[in-house]
Design an enzyme around this catalytic site. Structure first.
Site, mmCIF file in Angstrom:
data_model
loop_
_atom_site.group_PDB
_atom_site.id
_atom_site.type_symbol
_atom_site.label_atom_id
_atom_site.label_comp_id
_atom_site.label_asym_id
_atom_site.label_seq_id
_atom_site.Cartn_x
_atom_site.Cartn_y
_atom_site.Cartn_z
ATOM 1 N N LYS A 1 -79.713 -47.106 3.536
ATOM 2 C CA LYS A 1 -80.465 -46.387 4.562
ATOM 3 C C LYS A 1 -80.320 -47.007 5.950
ATOM 4 O O LYS A 1 -80.258 -46.299 6.951
ATOM 5 C CB LYS A 1 -81.940 -46.298 4.175
ATOM 6 C CG LYS A 1 -82.208 -45.382 2.979
ATOM 7 C CD LYS A 1 -83.691 -45.265 2.707
ATOM 8 C CE LYS A 1 -83.958 -44.342 1.537
ATOM 9 N NZ LYS A 1 -85.404 -44.158 1.287
ATOM 10 N N ASP B 1 -88.513 -39.455 4.422
ATOM 11 C CA ASP B 1 -89.253 -40.257 3.442
ATOM 12 C C ASP B 1 -90.762 -40.178 3.682
ATOM 13 O O ASP B 1 -91.544 -39.980 2.748
ATOM 14 C CB ASP B 1 -88.804 -41.718 3.514
ATOM 15 C CG ASP B 1 -87.499 -41.960 2.770
ATOM 16 O OD1 ASP B 1 -87.186 -41.180 1.851
ATOM 17 O OD2 ASP B 1 -86.780 -42.917 3.113
#
Length: 272
Positions: free
Chosen positions: A72, A108
């Site tokens: 990420k 997220d």
């Protein structure tokens, strides 16, 4: 599904990634929408291999990617265009490739808030502190979402206090390293391994969320429910961020097909 030579290729990238349920969700949506596209899984061996995948995207071979651990941070660093949300999170779980350029975004935190809203609809995030267990890769995005959602304070409890302190210092005074945790109203588990938490330490807690979705009912959630707390499972986070991810990658909203129902049917089919 009918796949032609004009099919779009998208997918999820991580290491490991074989456990991911994202292909189950996205391919069900692609089929329901009648789209000429495929959503696959990619497992680069290392950072260099991840860069190769990004170059394939820039070359027009991949349309978009969901990104999971441990890539990420690298996903954010490689992007030409970064959303404000991804920048605040310090990571990206979404990449879209258009005309040789890379766009980065993060859903997220959106997934976390949606899971709370769906599975703990009576819980008021603004009332009291949140206890956050863990300080790993998903933590910064989750804490940022909690603050944006109105949490007055987030308390970080991590096995390594220095790592918790480093995470807290990326935010303002509303985020601190654990001291007194008794007043926490919500307890969130972001630890990847097994978590044995004693909920008697948080007598004011009314809800608990586990970011893990395999198994769906974790020991952490079982212990929380035994104390009378409302439990929120990690599958709610996965499905909560899946819709915005689909829209970001394919430039259209997903069809009206409940992803949780799709995943539960898939998991039931895997049982012996």
């Amino acid at each position: 599904m009918r796949i032609t030579g004009a099919a779009l290729l998208a997918g999820v990238v991580g290491q490991p990634v074989a456990h991911s349920l994202s292909p189950v969700i996205h391919n069900a949506w692609l089929e329901a929408a009648g789209m000429d596209a495929v959503y696959a899984a990619f497992a680069p061996l290392d950072e260099a291999a991840f860069d190769v995948l990004i170059q394939a995207g820039r070359a027009g071979m991949i349309h978009g990617l969901n990104v999971t651990a441990p890539f990420k941070g690298q996903a954010l660093a490689c992007a030409d265009e970064v959303s404000d949300t991804a920048r605040a999170c310090g990571s990206a779980n979404l990449l879209a490739f258009r005309d040789g350029r890379v766009r980065a975004h993060s859903t997220d935190g959106e997934g976390l808030l949606k899971a709370l809203g769906e599975q703990a609809p009576d819980f008021d995030l603004t009332v009291g502190p949140v206890l956050f267990l863990g300080a790993g890769g998903a933590a910064r995005a989750a804490v940022a979402a909690l603050l944006d959602g109105g949490a007055p304070e987030v308390v970080i409890l991590n096995r390594t206090p220095e790592r918790a302190q480093a995470l807290a210092e990326t935010f303002d005074e509303r985020v601190r390293v654990a001291g007194d945790i008794a007043g926490a109203r919500l307890v969130i588990n972001a630890v990847s391994g097994p978590m044995d938490f004693d909920f008697s330490r948080t007598p004011e807690a009314v809800a608990a969320l586990d970011m893990t979705y395999k198994p769906l009912e974790t020991p952490f959630l079982t212990a929380a429910r035994a104390r009378g707390l409302t439990g929120v499972d990690g599958l709610g986070m996965l499905t909560g961020q899946a819709g915005p991810s689909f829209a970001f990658i394919f430039d259209r909203e997903p069809p009206d097909l409940d992803p949780r129902t799709v995943v539960l049917a898939h998991l039931e089919g895997l049982e012996p």
